[in-house]
Design a protein around this motif. Sequence first.
Motif, PDB file in Angstrom:
ATOM      1  N   VAL A  59     -18.903 -34.225  13.529  1.00 30.61           N
ATOM      2  CA  VAL A  59     -19.002 -33.059  14.281  1.00 30.61           C
ATOM      3  C   VAL A  59     -20.748 -33.918  14.827  1.00 30.61           C
ATOM      4  CG1 VAL A  59     -20.307 -31.153  14.395  1.00 30.61           C
ATOM      5  CG2 VAL A  59     -18.355 -30.794  13.123  1.00 30.61           C
ATOM      6  N   VAL A  60     -20.436 -33.536  16.193  1.00 34.79           N
ATOM      7  CA  VAL A  60     -21.828 -34.048  16.990  1.00 34.79           C
ATOM      8  C   VAL A  60     -22.547 -32.567  17.190  1.00 34.79           C
ATOM      9  CG1 VAL A  60     -23.039 -34.379  19.245  1.00 34.79           C
ATOM     10  CG2 VAL A  60     -20.874 -35.832  18.624  1.00 34.79           C
ATOM     11  N   ARG A  61     -23.907 -32.032  16.614  1.00 35.54           N
ATOM     12  CA  ARG A  61     -25.001 -30.809  16.609  1.00 35.54           C
ATOM     13  C   ARG A  61     -25.861 -30.645  17.600  1.00 35.54           C
ATOM     14  NH1 ARG A  61     -28.164 -31.293  10.604  1.00 35.54           N
ATOM     15  NH2 ARG A  61     -27.744 -32.699  11.170  1.00 35.54           N
ATOM     16  N   LEU A  62     -25.688 -30.081  18.564  1.00 32.29           N
ATOM     17  CA  LEU A  62     -26.835 -29.428  19.657  1.00 32.29           C
ATOM     18  C   LEU A  62     -27.512 -28.345  19.269  1.00 32.29           C
ATOM     19  CD1 LEU A  62     -23.368 -29.399  21.896  1.00 32.29           C
ATOM     20  CD2 LEU A  62     -25.365 -31.076  21.014  1.00 32.29           C
ATOM     21  N   GLY A  82     -34.912 -17.792  14.298  1.00 35.08           N
ATOM     22  CA  GLY A  82     -33.894 -17.507  16.107  1.00 35.08           C
ATOM     23  C   GLY A  82     -32.925 -18.256  16.266  1.00 35.08           C
ATOM     24  N   ARG A  83     -32.619 -19.002  15.997  1.00 33.60           N
ATOM     25  CA  ARG A  83     -30.934 -20.691  16.274  1.00 33.60           C
ATOM     26  C   ARG A  83     -30.096 -19.042  16.343  1.00 33.60           C
ATOM     27  NH1 ARG A  83     -31.634 -25.110  17.828  1.00 33.60           N
ATOM     28  NH2 ARG A  83     -33.444 -25.199  17.440  1.00 33.60           N
ATOM     29  N   THR A  84     -30.200 -18.085  15.830  1.00 32.42           N
ATOM     30  CA  THR A  84     -28.548 -17.506  15.836  1.00 32.42           C
ATOM     31  C   THR A  84     -29.040 -16.809  17.029  1.00 32.42           C
ATOM     32  OG1 THR A  84     -28.992 -16.373  13.801  1.00 32.42           O
ATOM     33  CG2 THR A  84     -27.910 -18.246  13.509  1.00 32.42           C
ATOM     34  N   GLY A  85     -30.502 -16.618  17.302  1.00 37.11           N
ATOM     35  CA  GLY A  85     -30.117 -15.285  18.398  1.00 37.11           C
ATOM     36  C   GLY A  85     -31.015 -14.226  17.454  1.00 37.11           C
ATOM     37  N   LEU A  88     -24.604 -22.351  26.899  1.00 37.91           N
ATOM     38  CA  LEU A  88     -24.574 -23.292  26.390  1.00 37.91           C
ATOM     39  C   LEU A  88     -23.184 -23.165  25.976  1.00 37.91           C
ATOM     40  CD1 LEU A  88     -25.154 -26.165  25.692  1.00 37.91           C
ATOM     41  CD2 LEU A  88     -26.153 -25.378  23.917  1.00 37.91           C
ATOM     42  N   ARG A  89     -22.428 -22.512  24.768  1.00 40.83           N
ATOM     43  CA  ARG A  89     -21.289 -22.365  24.210  1.00 40.83           C
ATOM     44  C   ARG A  89     -19.790 -22.609  25.357  1.00 40.83           C
ATOM     45  NH1 ARG A  89     -19.643 -21.266  19.207  1.00 40.83           N
ATOM     46  NH2 ARG A  89     -17.230 -21.480  18.767  1.00 40.83           N
ATOM     47  N   GLN A  90     -20.503 -21.891  26.643  1.00 43.83           N
ATOM     48  CA  GLN A  90     -19.051 -21.680  27.610  1.00 43.83           C
ATOM     49  C   GLN A  90     -18.423 -22.794  28.166  1.00 43.83           C
ATOM     50  OE1 GLN A  90     -20.111 -18.935  30.745  1.00 43.83           O
ATOM     51  NE2 GLN A  90     -18.172 -18.138  30.460  1.00 43.83           N
ATOM     52  N   GLY A  91     -20.375 -23.834  28.403  1.00 41.07           N
ATOM     53  CA  GLY A  91     -19.828 -25.131  28.719  1.00 41.07           C
ATOM     54  C   GLY A  91     -19.655 -25.571  28.344  1.00 41.07           C
ATOM     55  N   THR A 141     -22.968 -21.419  16.146  1.00 42.10           N
ATOM     56  CA  THR A 141     -23.075 -19.751  16.524  1.00 42.10           C
ATOM     57  C   THR A 141     -24.754 -19.930  16.997  1.00 42.10           C
ATOM     58  OG1 THR A 141     -24.025 -17.474  16.267  1.00 42.10           O
ATOM     59  CG2 THR A 141     -23.928 -18.966  14.326  1.00 42.10           C
ATOM     60  N   GLY A 142     -24.761 -19.028  17.766  1.00 48.62           N
ATOM     61  CA  GLY A 142     -26.391 -18.496  18.442  1.00 48.62           C
ATOM     62  C   GLY A 142     -26.538 -20.615  19.198  1.00 48.62           C
ATOM     63  N   LEU A 143     -27.768 -20.984  18.912  1.00 49.32           N
ATOM     64  CA  LEU A 143     -28.060 -22.862  19.807  1.00 49.32           C
ATOM     65  C   LEU A 143     -28.126 -23.069  18.595  1.00 49.32           C
ATOM     66  CD1 LEU A 143     -30.776 -21.295  22.282  1.00 49.32           C
ATOM     67  CD2 LEU A 143     -28.904 -22.110  22.667  1.00 49.32           C
TER      68      LEU A 143
END
Length: 390
Positions: free
Chosen positions: A362-365, A223-226, A308-311, A329-331
């Motif tokens: 990179v910082v991962r979310l 589900g992570r990428t939608g 989240l991406r837009q922010g 991509t996704g979350l």
Amino acid sequence: MNAPFPPILPTYNRSDLRFARGEGCWLIEEDGRRYLDLTSGIGVNALGHAHPDLVETLTEQAQALWHVSNLYRIPAQERLAELLVEHTFADTAFFTNSGTEAAELAIKMVRKYWHDQGTPRETILSFEGAFHGRSTGAIAAAGSEKMTKGFGPLMPGFKTLPWGDHDALRAALDESVAAVMIEPVQGEGGIRPLPEQCLKGLRDLCDATGALLILDEVQCGMGRTGRLFAHEWAGIAPDIMLVAKGIGGGFPLGAVLATARAAACMSAGTHGSTYGGNPLACAVGAKVVEIMTAPGFLDQVSRRAGQLRQGLESLVATHPETFEAVRGTGLMLGLKCRKTNTDLVKAAQSEHLLTVPAADNVVRLLPPLTISEDEITEALARLDRAASKL
Ligand SMILES: *Cc1c(COP(=O)(O)O)cnc(C)c1O
């Protein structure tokens, strides 16, 4: 005076935080201080902490039966396998306790497949920046100096190619290659998605040469990428897929999913695991799959991902001296930093926001997939304050 050797083998760089409880997207210290968790235990707590349905499922199973050997039928395991077969490309599943163990079986399956063809092929191609776990096989597959140094001799049969170099791939992928092993979105490697076109091209090359395609969806799957699995976006299917992390929602569980063609070589006695497919793990895993495949769940993941991406794009625009770009991509998102990624992780932690560093600065979310609109707004505000402090 020598300091005593630590009672825990000191292989981790730990922060001093000690959590006593978790609730949804929040981790809570003994004294009640609350941290917004954008790590999900590195993609594990996909449904957040202490999801009531998972607590109930685990409790019910714990009261009935914890462990029974794979000498006997395990209904929870059968149920989880049927769900995975129903919702994926796969014809069959083998359950493990971790992603690493799934990688090991995938390697064994490929070797046995070619052995049984009577035309043995030995080489498995993998990619720079890859992460498939920490076993001797998995570090040989990833091939990075960081993971392999001092642990030689490495297991033979792997060749690591540069990431994103189509010419190198085309030159290497011929009829001597047994399999290609790749993450559709590299996690540890710095949140690097493989473009859909490349995944399609890779599938075509594998079909043309007979090489098996192994996708490692341990981090980008569930589900992570939608979508339930990241490769679905490209409209292709692997021959073998590794699953772990999110599938157990926090209970140790992994799986190898495969087509009947790839898996037919694995007859009784060729592989096994004491704990793999344990009733507790599989009861929880089946509940996770049920929740993720319920109508609307993945659409909601995509909506939150867009927010989240837009922010994050705005954050990069406001702090160009700190951030270079948003990735992923996704979350499964990453902030490629100009300043040191671990400094940002620390600054975020002082704002009570938890993030994970990855390679490539990179910082991962990786928030729980159940994160709310308000929690994303709050996370973005905390990231903004953290970036302002650097
Ligand atoms: C975490 C991870 C693994 C290893 O999983 P473990 O459960 O830690 O053994 C393998 N592949 C990928 C892509 C991962 O992110």
